[in-house]
Design a protein around this motif. Structure first.
Motif, mmCIF file in Angstrom:
data_model
loop_
_atom_site.group_PDB
_atom_site.id
_atom_site.type_symbol
_atom_site.label_atom_id
_atom_site.label_comp_id
_atom_site.label_asym_id
_atom_site.label_seq_id
_atom_site.Cartn_x
_atom_site.Cartn_y
_atom_site.Cartn_z
ATOM 1 N N TYR D 32 64.841 32.283 19.187
ATOM 2 C CA TYR D 32 65.375 33.642 19.013
ATOM 3 C C TYR D 32 64.430 34.463 18.131
ATOM 4 C CZ TYR D 32 68.439 37.461 17.665
ATOM 5 O OH TYR D 32 68.953 38.703 17.447
ATOM 6 N N GLN D 34 61.222 34.042 17.588
ATOM 7 C CA GLN D 34 59.981 34.394 18.293
ATOM 8 C C GLN D 34 60.207 35.572 19.231
ATOM 9 O OE1 GLN D 34 57.377 31.924 20.247
ATOM 10 N NE2 GLN D 34 56.506 31.192 18.347
ATOM 11 N N GLY D 35 61.281 35.498 20.004
ATOM 12 C CA GLY D 35 61.547 36.588 20.931
ATOM 13 C C GLY D 35 61.809 37.905 20.214
ATOM 14 N N ALA D 36 62.573 37.831 19.119
ATOM 15 C CA ALA D 36 62.927 39.054 18.397
ATOM 16 C C ALA D 36 61.701 39.694 17.761
ATOM 17 C CB ALA D 36 63.973 38.737 17.332
ATOM 18 N N ARG D 38 58.719 39.520 18.993
ATOM 19 C CA ARG D 38 57.876 40.056 20.041
ATOM 20 C C ARG D 38 58.433 41.379 20.567
ATOM 21 N NH1 ARG D 38 57.660 35.731 23.798
ATOM 22 N NH2 ARG D 38 56.071 34.770 22.495
ATOM 23 N N ASN D 39 59.746 41.503 20.572
ATOM 24 C CA ASN D 39 60.355 42.687 21.177
ATOM 25 C C ASN D 39 61.622 43.063 20.410
ATOM 26 O OD1 ASN D 39 61.212 44.670 22.864
ATOM 27 N ND2 ASN D 39 61.447 43.386 24.683
ATOM 28 N N ALA D 42 64.796 44.909 21.808
ATOM 29 C CA ALA D 42 65.651 44.301 22.819
ATOM 30 C C ALA D 42 66.836 43.570 22.218
ATOM 31 C CB ALA D 42 64.830 43.334 23.674
ATOM 32 N N GLN D 43 66.888 43.514 20.878
ATOM 33 C CA GLN D 43 67.959 42.716 20.260
ATOM 34 C C GLN D 43 69.348 43.178 20.670
ATOM 35 O OE1 GLN D 43 66.351 43.014 16.206
ATOM 36 N NE2 GLN D 43 66.568 40.804 16.054
ATOM 37 N N LYS D 45 70.143 44.424 23.486
ATOM 38 C CA LYS D 45 70.344 44.326 24.939
ATOM 39 C C LYS D 45 70.688 42.908 25.394
ATOM 40 C CE LYS D 45 66.865 47.880 25.873
ATOM 41 N NZ LYS D 45 65.480 48.006 26.354
ATOM 42 N N LEU D 46 70.639 41.963 24.482
ATOM 43 C CA LEU D 46 70.897 40.582 24.876
ATOM 44 C C LEU D 46 72.344 40.425 25.318
ATOM 45 C CD1 LEU D 46 69.062 38.415 22.205
ATOM 46 C CD2 LEU D 46 68.476 38.752 24.589
ATOM 47 N N LYS D 47 72.516 39.824 26.467
ATOM 48 C CA LYS D 47 73.883 39.610 26.966
ATOM 49 C C LYS D 47 74.512 38.346 26.400
ATOM 50 C CE LYS D 47 73.619 42.287 31.174
ATOM 51 N NZ LYS D 47 73.534 42.258 32.638
ATOM 52 N N VAL D 48 73.683 37.431 25.948
ATOM 53 C CA VAL D 48 74.214 36.237 25.289
ATOM 54 C C VAL D 48 73.955 36.394 23.803
ATOM 55 C CG1 VAL D 48 74.044 33.751 25.048
ATOM 56 C CG2 VAL D 48 73.835 34.778 27.296
ATOM 57 N N ASN D 49 75.032 36.645 23.071
ATOM 58 C CA ASN D 49 74.902 36.837 21.627
ATOM 59 C C ASN D 49 74.419 35.539 20.971
ATOM 60 O OD1 ASN D 49 75.833 36.955 18.749
ATOM 61 N ND2 ASN D 49 76.485 38.989 19.423
ATOM 62 N N PRO D 50 73.414 35.618 20.092
ATOM 63 C CA PRO D 50 72.942 34.372 19.471
ATOM 64 C C PRO D 50 74.042 33.680 18.669
ATOM 65 C CG PRO D 50 71.916 36.308 18.459
ATOM 66 C CD PRO D 50 72.593 36.785 19.691
#
Lengths: 74, 74, 74, 74, 74
Positions: D32, D34-36, D38-39, D42-43, D45-50
């Motif tokens: 999570y 790493q992705g956050a 990078r972008n 988009a946090q 817009k995630l449909k699956v909440n961490p």
């Protein structure tokens, strides 16, 4: 410990080899998926068929299954 | 150790094979997700269906489950 | 070892399968996160729903849970 | 082995499932992050909440915790 | 513990080596797939044949299988 009791425990331990095959198969197919998504056209060019690789890995788990069966009923 | 007692422990150990299948499935679906996000259009071009791969990996865990059942009730 | 004692140890060992499911789920959702951050618009195009994948992986752990329950109370 | 002694060992083994959940959670949040990074936009817009994913993975560890409690006090 | 009982448990433990081979084979073929998808033309240039690598890894598991057989019937 009696022989019958030891058979139960030994067969259970031998079954663990199937867990290793499960991890390996997940690794195979997971990486296959990634590669196929990156370059779908190359799927027909692979010299190692993923189903062949599946069979070879599954065989390790089935060897463990066979040993479990030998222990239980052999 | 008595036979009944050994059955309990042997079945518990055999159940661990399911853990390996769980790790493998996570690897499969995790990598599938990454690939599908990178190239969503390729989803229909995959020659290895992810649900087929799921079934093949799950089978390793179910072999362990079967051995556990054989140990308990066989 | 007595039967009651063996039940305690066997159920404990069977519960470890849940650990494998935990690792697998982490791999699934972790990779999902990375893919979703890289290409958020593709979330609705995935043909394999992450919650379906969750259920399939969780099932391997629950099989282990069921075996633990069978050992304890079966 | 006496029943009380076996309870201690069985519960200890069952607690190991929490270790698997720990590895899985680390994988989830690590990816999570790493992705956050990078972008970051988009946090939302995630449909699956961490945190939902966290709860689902944590649950596998808690199943092991529950089995440990059942073994100790059930 | 009697000799016959110990044989059953020992053979089961030896079978675990097959699980390690399964993980290793999955790693081999998984990474092979990724590489082959990225650069399909290079498949014929590989100096280490994947089937040779398979045989070398499989051999580790078969050593465990052989040891299990020796324990059971040797």
């Amino acid at each position: 410990m009696e022989l019958e009791a030891a058979k139960m425990i030994g067969a259970g331990i031998a079954a663990l080899a199937l867990g290793g095959a499960g991890v390996g198969l997940g690794n195979l197919f997971g990486n296959y998926m990634q590669g196929a998504f990156r370059n779908p056209e190359a799927q027909s060019k692979l010299k190692v068929n993923p189903m062949l690789a599946f069979a070879l890995i599954e065989a390790t788990g089935l060897f463990g299954f066979v040993i479990a069966m030998i222990i239980l009923f052999g």
